[in-house]
Design a protein around this motif. Sequence first.
Motif, PDB file in Angstrom:
ATOM      1  N   ALA A 157      -4.452  -7.896  -0.639  1.00 38.50           N
ATOM      2  CA  ALA A 157      -3.355  -7.114  -1.351  1.00 38.50           C
ATOM      3  C   ALA A 157      -4.181  -6.124  -2.542  1.00 38.50           C
ATOM      4  O   ALA A 157      -3.699  -4.889  -2.576  1.00 38.50           O
ATOM      5  CB  ALA A 157      -2.482  -8.039  -2.122  1.00 38.50           C
TER       6      ALA A 157
ATOM      7  N   GLU B 154      10.765  -2.062   7.579  1.00 38.55           N
ATOM      8  CA  GLU B 154      11.508  -3.075   7.458  1.00 38.55           C
ATOM      9  C   GLU B 154      12.863  -2.779   7.037  1.00 38.55           C
ATOM     10  O   GLU B 154      13.079  -1.975   5.896  1.00 38.55           O
ATOM     11  CB  GLU B 154      10.808  -4.189   6.599  1.00 38.55           C
ATOM     12  CG  GLU B 154       9.695  -4.784   7.466  1.00 38.55           C
ATOM     13  CD  GLU B 154       9.054  -5.863   6.656  1.00 38.55           C
ATOM     14  OE1 GLU B 154       9.621  -6.681   6.159  1.00 38.55           O
ATOM     15  OE2 GLU B 154       7.765  -5.512   6.215  1.00 38.55           O
TER      16      GLU B 154
ATOM     17  N   ALA C 198       0.761  -1.144   0.016  1.00 42.00           N
ATOM     18  CA  ALA C 198       0.061  -0.075  -0.013  1.00 42.00           C
ATOM     19  C   ALA C 198       0.870   1.234  -0.026  1.00 42.00           C
ATOM     20  O   ALA C 198       0.578   2.002  -0.782  1.00 42.00           O
ATOM     21  CB  ALA C 198      -1.047  -0.030   1.164  1.00 42.00           C
TER      22      ALA C 198
ATOM     23  N   ASP D 221      -3.781  -2.938   4.977  1.00 40.46           N
ATOM     24  CA  ASP D 221      -4.148  -3.698   6.073  1.00 40.46           C
ATOM     25  C   ASP D 221      -4.504  -2.971   7.422  1.00 40.46           C
ATOM     26  O   ASP D 221      -5.155  -3.615   8.444  1.00 40.46           O
ATOM     27  CB  ASP D 221      -3.009  -4.750   6.393  1.00 40.46           C
ATOM     28  CG  ASP D 221      -3.175  -5.858   5.367  1.00 40.46           C
ATOM     29  OD1 ASP D 221      -4.112  -5.786   4.512  1.00 40.46           O
ATOM     30  OD2 ASP D 221      -2.314  -6.785   5.482  1.00 40.46           O
TER      31      ASP D 221
ATOM     32  N   LEU E  76       8.447   5.806  11.044  1.00 43.18           N
ATOM     33  CA  LEU E  76       7.729   7.012  11.731  1.00 43.18           C
ATOM     34  C   LEU E  76       7.527   6.531  13.201  1.00 43.18           C
ATOM     35  O   LEU E  76       6.531   5.592  13.315  1.00 43.18           O
ATOM     36  CB  LEU E  76       6.703   7.483  10.627  1.00 43.18           C
ATOM     37  CG  LEU E  76       6.045   8.632  11.397  1.00 43.18           C
ATOM     38  CD1 LEU E  76       7.064   9.617  11.143  1.00 43.18           C
ATOM     39  CD2 LEU E  76       4.802   8.858  10.534  1.00 43.18           C
TER      40      LEU E  76
ATOM     41  N   ARG F 290       5.037 -13.928   8.054  1.00 46.46           N
ATOM     42  CA  ARG F 290       4.677 -12.567   8.008  1.00 46.46           C
ATOM     43  C   ARG F 290       5.574 -11.693   7.034  1.00 46.46           C
ATOM     44  O   ARG F 290       5.204 -10.950   6.293  1.00 46.46           O
ATOM     45  CB  ARG F 290       4.158 -11.568   9.156  1.00 46.46           C
ATOM     46  CG  ARG F 290       3.605 -10.273   8.864  1.00 46.46           C
ATOM     47  CD  ARG F 290       2.125 -10.426   8.486  1.00 46.46           C
ATOM     48  NE  ARG F 290       1.844  -9.280   7.681  1.00 46.46           N
ATOM     49  CZ  ARG F 290       0.623  -8.839   7.071  1.00 46.46           C
ATOM     50  NH1 ARG F 290      -0.275  -9.711   6.821  1.00 46.46           N
ATOM     51  NH2 ARG F 290       0.509  -7.699   6.593  1.00 46.46           N
TER      52      ARG F 290
ATOM     53  N   ARG G 172       4.729  -8.849  -0.312  1.00 41.55           N
ATOM     54  CA  ARG G 172       4.494  -9.880   0.839  1.00 41.55           C
ATOM     55  C   ARG G 172       3.810 -10.957   0.085  1.00 41.55           C
ATOM     56  O   ARG G 172       3.957 -11.932   0.661  1.00 41.55           O
ATOM     57  CB  ARG G 172       3.668  -9.122   1.878  1.00 41.55           C
ATOM     58  CG  ARG G 172       3.903  -9.755   3.015  1.00 41.55           C
ATOM     59  CD  ARG G 172       3.187  -9.018   4.142  1.00 41.55           C
ATOM     60  NE  ARG G 172       3.871  -7.470   4.484  1.00 41.55           N
ATOM     61  CZ  ARG G 172       5.014  -7.307   5.013  1.00 41.55           C
ATOM     62  NH1 ARG G 172       5.333  -8.124   5.565  1.00 41.55           N
ATOM     63  NH2 ARG G 172       5.422  -5.986   4.894  1.00 41.55           N
TER      64      ARG G 172
HETATM   65  C1  FAD Z   1       2.726 -14.755   3.175  1.00 43.18           C
HETATM   66  C2  FAD Z   1       1.528 -13.919   2.789  1.00 43.18           C
HETATM   67  C3  FAD Z   1       0.903 -14.079   1.507  1.00 43.18           C
HETATM   68  C4  FAD Z   1      -0.097 -13.504   1.191  1.00 43.18           C
HETATM   69  N1  FAD Z   1      -0.630 -13.590   0.265  1.00 43.18           N
HETATM   70  C5  FAD Z   1      -1.825 -12.996  -0.322  1.00 43.18           C
HETATM   71  C6  FAD Z   1      -2.436 -13.206  -1.538  1.00 43.18           C
HETATM   72  O1  FAD Z   1      -2.236 -14.287  -2.024  1.00 43.18           O
HETATM   73  N2  FAD Z   1      -3.630 -12.421  -1.822  1.00 43.18           N
HETATM   74  C7  FAD Z   1      -3.787 -11.303  -1.049  1.00 43.18           C
HETATM   75  O2  FAD Z   1      -4.715 -10.610  -1.539  1.00 43.18           O
HETATM   76  N3  FAD Z   1      -3.286 -11.193   0.211  1.00 43.18           N
HETATM   77  C8  FAD Z   1      -2.086 -11.745   0.532  1.00 43.18           C
HETATM   78  N4  FAD Z   1      -1.541 -11.555   1.678  1.00 43.18           N
HETATM   79  C9  FAD Z   1      -2.122 -10.368   2.305  1.00 43.18           C
HETATM   80  C10 FAD Z   1      -1.417  -9.122   1.711  1.00 43.18           C
HETATM   81  O3  FAD Z   1       0.174  -9.257   1.777  1.00 43.18           O
HETATM   82  C11 FAD Z   1      -1.617  -7.923   2.836  1.00 43.18           C
HETATM   83  O4  FAD Z   1      -2.885  -7.650   2.280  1.00 43.18           O
HETATM   84  C12 FAD Z   1      -0.990  -6.541   1.878  1.00 43.18           C
HETATM   85  O5  FAD Z   1       0.538  -6.794   1.925  1.00 43.18           O
HETATM   86  C13 FAD Z   1      -1.159  -5.270   2.519  1.00 43.18           C
HETATM   87  O6  FAD Z   1      -0.199  -4.231   2.377  1.00 43.18           O
HETATM   88  P1  FAD Z   1       0.063  -3.235   3.354  1.00 43.18           P
HETATM   89  O7  FAD Z   1       1.050  -2.387   2.775  1.00 43.18           O
HETATM   90  O8  FAD Z   1      -1.126  -2.541   3.898  1.00 43.18           O
HETATM   91  O9  FAD Z   1       1.099  -4.172   4.495  1.00 43.18           O
HETATM   92  P2  FAD Z   1       2.228  -4.566   4.915  1.00 43.18           P
HETATM   93  O10 FAD Z   1       2.489  -5.215   3.542  1.00 43.18           O
HETATM   94  O11 FAD Z   1       2.217  -5.238   5.947  1.00 43.18           O
HETATM   95  O12 FAD Z   1       3.225  -3.428   5.060  1.00 43.18           O
HETATM   96  C14 FAD Z   1       3.185  -2.707   5.975  1.00 43.18           C
HETATM   97  C15 FAD Z   1       4.740  -2.146   6.159  1.00 43.18           C
HETATM   98  O13 FAD Z   1       4.872  -0.913   7.164  1.00 43.18           O
HETATM   99  C16 FAD Z   1       5.738  -1.118   7.898  1.00 43.18           C
HETATM  100  N5  FAD Z   1       5.689  -0.269   9.225  1.00 43.18           N
HETATM  101  C17 FAD Z   1       5.006  -0.611  10.226  1.00 43.18           C
HETATM  102  N6  FAD Z   1       5.136   0.330  10.993  1.00 43.18           N
HETATM  103  C18 FAD Z   1       5.819   1.287  10.383  1.00 43.18           C
HETATM  104  C19 FAD Z   1       6.079   2.683  10.935  1.00 43.18           C
HETATM  105  N7  FAD Z   1       5.880   3.287  12.124  1.00 43.18           N
HETATM  106  N8  FAD Z   1       6.784   3.411  10.156  1.00 43.18           N
HETATM  107  C20 FAD Z   1       7.257   2.784   8.754  1.00 43.18           C
HETATM  108  N9  FAD Z   1       6.873   1.640   8.484  1.00 43.18           N
HETATM  109  C21 FAD Z   1       5.909   0.896   9.248  1.00 43.18           C
HETATM  110  C22 FAD Z   1       5.794  -2.641   8.189  1.00 43.18           C
HETATM  111  O14 FAD Z   1       7.103  -2.997   8.887  1.00 43.18           O
HETATM  112  C23 FAD Z   1       5.599  -3.100   6.749  1.00 43.18           C
HETATM  113  O15 FAD Z   1       6.855  -3.072   6.250  1.00 43.18           O
HETATM  114  C24 FAD Z   1      -0.797 -12.319   2.197  1.00 43.18           C
HETATM  115  C25 FAD Z   1       0.224 -12.012   3.278  1.00 43.18           C
HETATM  116  C26 FAD Z   1       1.176 -12.974   3.636  1.00 43.18           C
HETATM  117  C27 FAD Z   1       1.976 -12.443   5.004  1.00 43.18           C
END
Ligand code: FAD
Length: 474
Positions: free
Chosen positions: A354, A36, A12, A343, A76, A108, A43
């Motif tokens: 995702a 990270e 995202a 998420d 942050l 994760r 992911r």
């Molecule tokens: C192994 C695995 C397989 C998956 N497969 C699927 C799939 O096939 N289809 C699907 O729809 N979904 C899947 N998902 C779910 C999908 O990965 C998530 O819905 C998606 O990655 C969400 O993206 P995001 O950017 O919101 O969060 P995330 O990918 O969790 O990224 C958030 C990031 O923010 C960082 N962060 C946290 N706090 C801070 C801060 N204070 N400052 C800066 N950065 C920070 C974290 O460290 C992380 O790197 C899967 C998840 C996993 C773990």
Amino acid sequence: MSRVVVAGAGLAGHEVVRRLLADPAFDGTITWHAGEPGHPYNRVLLTDLLAGRHAPSAIELPTLTDPRLIYRNTQLRSIAKADFDHLVIATGAEAVIPPVRGNTVALRTLADVRTILAELNADGNLDETARRDTRSRGEANQDTGSGIAQTDRPPLAGARGETNGETGSGATPTGGVPLFGGRARSGARGEATREAGSGSGMAQLGRSVLAGLGGRRHAATRRVAVVGGGPLGVETACALASRGIRVELLHRGPHVLSRWLDAESGALLAGSLAQAGITVHCDTDVSAITGGIWPTADLVILACGAQPRVGLARAAGLPVGRGILVDSSGRSLGDERIFAVGDCAQSVDRPSGALAALDDARRAAFSIVNGFSPLPAAPPPLRLRTYGIPGADVAVMGRPRPEASIQFTDQRRRTRKVLVLDGDVPVAAALVGDVGAAAALARAIARPTAPAPQSPAALLTSGAGRGAGGFDGT
Ligand SMILES: Cc1cc2nc3c(=O)[nH]c(=O)nc-3n(C[C@H](O)[C@H](O)[C@H](O)COP(=O)(O)OP(=O)(O)OC[C@H]3O[C@@H](n4cnc5c(N)ncnc54)[C@H](O)[C@@H]3O)c2cc1C
């Protein structure tokens, strides 16, 4: 000129930054905090690494470089201290850790995958496939089978390490292949935070389920327990089974993928998984398994769901429920300068996953530039990555209800197709074993105003036997 701060470099956060930089109307600066170490990655494709399909470098998200971008390889820590006109919180979610003991790892992050592979590699050579995969860089992100189409590379993608990062942004975490160390490392989490419960009946079940998991030490014959029979647990089990590892899959629900499939579909899928060396145990609450059970498994991988990471928002006094509460355009209910995407966000009927995270990002970036939000996309379908395990392909579109309108089951081929109609209009479908009709069904369900097929049942046979290829979740 607006100052944008983005917290999070997952799917995202990366997508927000990518879209802002690519928008000719964006006239601001971006300070981007990553949580990270190393290069941002997709992911969703972590299980590809478990299956040995790719090296970590192949799942990296495109590098974004631009003079307007400052990349900080640090979290942050406080919203109050940040200087912004718009803040985008994209901090994702963290794994739910049930109260189990023993050699457990929650899947994760890339670091978790490294830990798992190192653990499994104690006496074997599990990363051999990935090591051979030196030519695969970049392929993974174009794999539409995951439901994530990353083919629209950003115009600003370029060589690594060119951002204005203060801490050497964009560096690859591994420096390429070979990937992981050959000996077991001590990264696995030991004792979980809470003590296990004391349900003795369940403990007995747990003992029989997990008896003998100690086994021999060679990687190919070691056995792994995966806790969680949802999409991530099934994908993880398939990834490991594709490497010849026997897996015990423990699920709290009545059948595997019980939130998505009916009992008959779940039973067929469990049969196909069993053929591949994955034994499914349902109605098994691991929190009730006690005393010396878990340590007998070589490794317990936790795939028990994720909870939104809301600490930043809560500390800033923003409204928080399970996730950061946002309106339909993704703005915080407490401060309209602040968006929460992916998420970490919670709103009425917001889908998870995702594609939903990418759609949140699209709308937040648009709102920052234009001041109003476009409509959300249709809810994304569920597609599993099953790594060639015969009969384990699954596709679910919409929310199938028990009262399916049309269903076909082929016990011999272990396939089942379920279609739910509202009148003549397809509103949901579930396919197990043969997902060739997924693309046509997804289109029909996402666009109910399109001309209906002469016979809705014909939708179930379109593309039959074609497998998962080409379905991109849209
Ligand atoms: C192994 C695995 C397989 C998956 N497969 C699927 C799939 O096939 N289809 C699907 O729809 N979904 C899947 N998902 C779910 C999908 O990965 C998530 O819905 C998606 O990655 C969400 O993206 P995001 O950017 O919101 O969060 P995330 O990918 O969790 O990224 C958030 C990031 O923010 C960082 N962060 C946290 N706090 C801070 C801060 N204070 N400052 C800066 N950065 C920070 C974290 O460290 C992380 O790197 C899967 C998840 C996993 C773990």
